[in-house]
Design an enzyme around this catalytic site. Structure first.
Site, mmCIF file in Angstrom:
data_model
loop_
_atom_site.group_PDB
_atom_site.id
_atom_site.type_symbol
_atom_site.label_atom_id
_atom_site.label_comp_id
_atom_site.label_asym_id
_atom_site.label_seq_id
_atom_site.Cartn_x
_atom_site.Cartn_y
_atom_site.Cartn_z
ATOM 1 N N LYS A 1 86.814 9.392 33.032
ATOM 2 C CA LYS A 1 86.778 7.944 32.789
ATOM 3 C C LYS A 1 87.804 7.615 31.708
ATOM 4 O O LYS A 1 87.861 8.269 30.676
ATOM 5 C CB LYS A 1 85.383 7.514 32.336
ATOM 6 C CG LYS A 1 84.353 7.575 33.456
ATOM 7 C CD LYS A 1 83.072 6.885 33.080
ATOM 8 C CE LYS A 1 82.036 6.984 34.180
ATOM 9 N NZ LYS A 1 82.369 6.196 35.386
ATOM 10 N N ARG B 1 75.509 10.393 43.279
ATOM 11 C CA ARG B 1 75.078 10.611 44.667
ATOM 12 C C ARG B 1 74.867 12.095 44.959
ATOM 13 O O ARG B 1 74.073 12.453 45.812
ATOM 14 C CB ARG B 1 76.103 9.973 45.621
ATOM 15 C CG ARG B 1 77.486 10.547 45.536
ATOM 16 C CD ARG B 1 78.538 9.610 46.093
ATOM 17 N NE ARG B 1 78.707 8.411 45.261
ATOM 18 C CZ ARG B 1 79.547 7.423 45.547
ATOM 19 N NH1 ARG B 1 80.290 7.469 46.632
ATOM 20 N NH2 ARG B 1 79.641 6.374 44.741
HETATM 21 N N1 BES Z 1 77.911 5.934 36.383
HETATM 22 C C1 BES Z 1 78.964 5.409 37.172
HETATM 23 C C2 BES Z 1 78.690 3.980 37.620
HETATM 24 C C3 BES Z 1 78.724 2.938 36.538
HETATM 25 C C4 BES Z 1 79.918 2.347 36.181
HETATM 26 C C5 BES Z 1 77.564 2.543 35.931
HETATM 27 C C6 BES Z 1 79.935 1.383 35.200
HETATM 28 C C7 BES Z 1 77.579 1.574 34.942
HETATM 29 C C8 BES Z 1 78.770 0.988 34.589
HETATM 30 C C9 BES Z 1 79.181 6.256 38.418
HETATM 31 O O1 BES Z 1 78.882 7.594 38.309
HETATM 32 C C10 BES Z 1 80.631 6.145 38.748
HETATM 33 O O2 BES Z 1 81.430 6.586 37.996
HETATM 34 N N2 BES Z 1 80.926 5.524 39.877
HETATM 35 C C11 BES Z 1 82.245 5.323 40.324
HETATM 36 C C12 BES Z 1 82.217 5.553 41.815
HETATM 37 C C13 BES Z 1 83.538 5.872 42.394
HETATM 38 C C14 BES Z 1 84.157 7.105 41.802
HETATM 39 C C15 BES Z 1 83.347 6.083 43.886
HETATM 40 C C16 BES Z 1 82.658 3.912 40.007
HETATM 41 O O3 BES Z 1 81.823 3.026 39.921
HETATM 42 O O4 BES Z 1 83.864 3.686 39.820
HETATM 43 ZN ZN ZN Z 2 80.449 8.796 37.510
#
Ligand code: BES
Ligand code: ZN
Ligand code: ZN
Length: 448
Positions: free
Chosen positions: A227, A301
């Site tokens: 991230k 997931r």
């Molecule tokens: N934990 C995150 C989702 C999230 C993002 C929760 C912002 C709260 C605030 C999740 O694991 C994630 O990183 N999802 C990705 C999915 C993508 C890689 C398909 C996302 O949301 O970008």
């Molecule tokens: Zn994630």
């Protein structure tokens, strides 16, 4: 009352004289439980400021002529009062000078139905606040073993059996998703199960077994798909799904609800190290489905998939509901007005919507079609965990999960990424973790 302007804004108070407070319930039209919940939250904040120790609420009978309505209003009032007075101060240090918390507040309500509702509301409000405390606990404290020990504590307190599948057992069982996501952390992943099995179950729900599954990523760095641009800050809240399930189980057991419910928490920390999983890894999950990892940040997931398929295979659920901070995309689509949910079973979907309406924890159903499932196909394995054509992220998440749930089993997936934390603050919970989902899940379990 002559000579004073009584407050009109919902939940506003005015001190009339020593010991007498006027509390505005807002306009007469539309006075209902949802309103009373907000009134309760505001009232509680006022009472904390006043350091009040006892209150009696007059005129409860005038709330409604219907005892059942007074009951749900009493419940809403208690929920609001607890939600409004929550704070996270266990880690305040020597530099903090916050006022001490209210020790106890005695509340008198001159109506039996409202009082009954009020006690139920206290149990539910405590569940919500417990979820918020778990969510707020920082990742250097709340790692996977910490979650397991909190679950064990809860089980001991309220008479629930708790089983923990540690990472070694998980690996032996073939839970390739949970193991891969957790292997980069020095705190090993685990699957935590909490079973509420009431002594007496009415014949209507004798055959029912509801399973609640929570995404419990104690910290989500994204892994090697790291991230960036400050996207990591706040990822301690990536355990909010599991926290909501823990909070719901606390309420379900303290209310002694007459239905069998099992919680499954998929717990891992998504870190970067020489042992971490990588983009391009191919892993095989509990039900034998192989997954090509295209993005280590789509980790929720993967852990949920093992939890769902393990639950389907071993717990014989009659309905299964998972709750997860799964995708940022759900907030892009729906904002923080409601959670996105997926459910292709009409009866369960109606239950979810019904509970959303009665708790005010709103949801909006998104589509899950065969075309979406096809979108997750891989060239080198069965499926990918994220499609590089970055689109429909919330649906991708649901489509992925659908490969791990028995086809005919009623299943609902709640994506709460935009609801778990309030940045702008709301009337009920202020800013920070909301405990979103606890009230909905507890209500839903009662309606199954
Ligand atoms: N934990 C995150 C989702 C999230 C993002 C929760 C912002 C709260 C605030 C999740 O694991 C994630 O990183 N999802 C990705 C999915 C993508 C890689 C398909 C996302 O949301 O970008
Ligand atoms: Zn994630
Ligand atoms: Zn995540």
């Amino acid at each position: 009352m002559r000579g004073v302007d009584l407050p009109t804004e919902t939940g506003a108070t005015l001190q009339l004289d020593v010991g007498r407070l006027a509390l505005s319930m807002g306009p007469a039209a539309g006075f209902d439980a949802a309103r009373l919940r907000v009134v309760g939250a505001k009232l509680a904040r006022t009472l904390v400021r006043m350091a009040a120790s006892t209150i009696a609420i007059d005129d409860v009978r005038s709330w409604s002529a219907d005892a059942a309505v007074r009951r749900s209003m009493g419940q809403a009032l208690a929920e609001g009062m607890l939600l409004g007075s929550w704070r996270f101060d266990s880690l305040d240090g020597s530099a903090s000078r916050r006022e001490p918390k209210l020790a106890t507040l005695r509340v008198f309500l001159g109506d039996r139905s409202a009082r009954e509702g009020f006690s139920a509301g206290l149990a539910i409000g405590e569940g919500v606040n417990a979820a918020r405390t778990v969510a707020a606990t920082p990742p250097n404290v709340a790692n996977p073993p910490w979650i397991a020990s909190e679950a064990r504590k809860l089980g001991r307190q309220l008479g629930m059996r708790v089983r923990v599948i540690d990472h070694r057992k998980a690996a032996k069982l073939g839970m390739g998703g949970l193991v891969a996501v957790g292997q980069g952390s020095s705190a090993s992943p685990c699957l935590v199960m909490i079973e509420w099995s009431p002594r007496r179950v009415p014949s209507r729900s004798r055959d029912q077994h509801v399973v609640l599954v929570g995404k419990t990523i104690t910290y989500d760095t994204g892994g090697y798909s790291l991230k960036v641009n400050n996207g990591m800050k706040g990822m301690k809240y990536d355990k909010s799904g599991g926290a909501a399930v823990l909070g719901a189980m606390r309420a379900i057991a303290s209310l002694k609800l007459p239905i069998r419910v099992t919680a499954v928490l998929a717990v891992a920390e998504n870190m970067v190290s020489e042992r971490s999983y990588r983009p391009d890894d191919i892993i095989t999950l509990y039900n034998g489905v192989s997954v090509e990892v295209t993005n280590t940040d789509a980790e929720g997931r993967l852990v949920l998939a093992d939890a769902l398929s393990y639950a389907c295979a071993t717990l014989k659920p009659t309905a299964i509901i998972d709750i997860a901070t799964l995708t940022g995309g759900v907030g892009v689509a729906l904002g923080n007005f409601c959670a996105g949910y997926f459910c292709e079973d009409r009866a369960l979907s109606a239950l979810v919507e019904n509970s959303a309406a009665s708790t005010g924890e709103l949801v909006w159903r998104l589509p899950l079609w065969d075309a979406h499932r096809e979108f997750m196909r891989s060239q080198h394995a069965d499926i990918i965990n994220s499609n590089p054509l970055r689109s429909a992220h919330p649906i991708q998440g649901a489509a992925f999960l659908s490969y791990f749930v028995e086809p005919k089993l009623p299943w609902a997936h709640l994506d709460i990424a935009s609801m778990a934390v309030s940045e702008s603050g709301n009337d009920l919970t202020g800013t920070g973790p909301t405990g979103w989902g606890v009230r909905l899940l507890v209500d839903l379990v009662q309606k199954v």
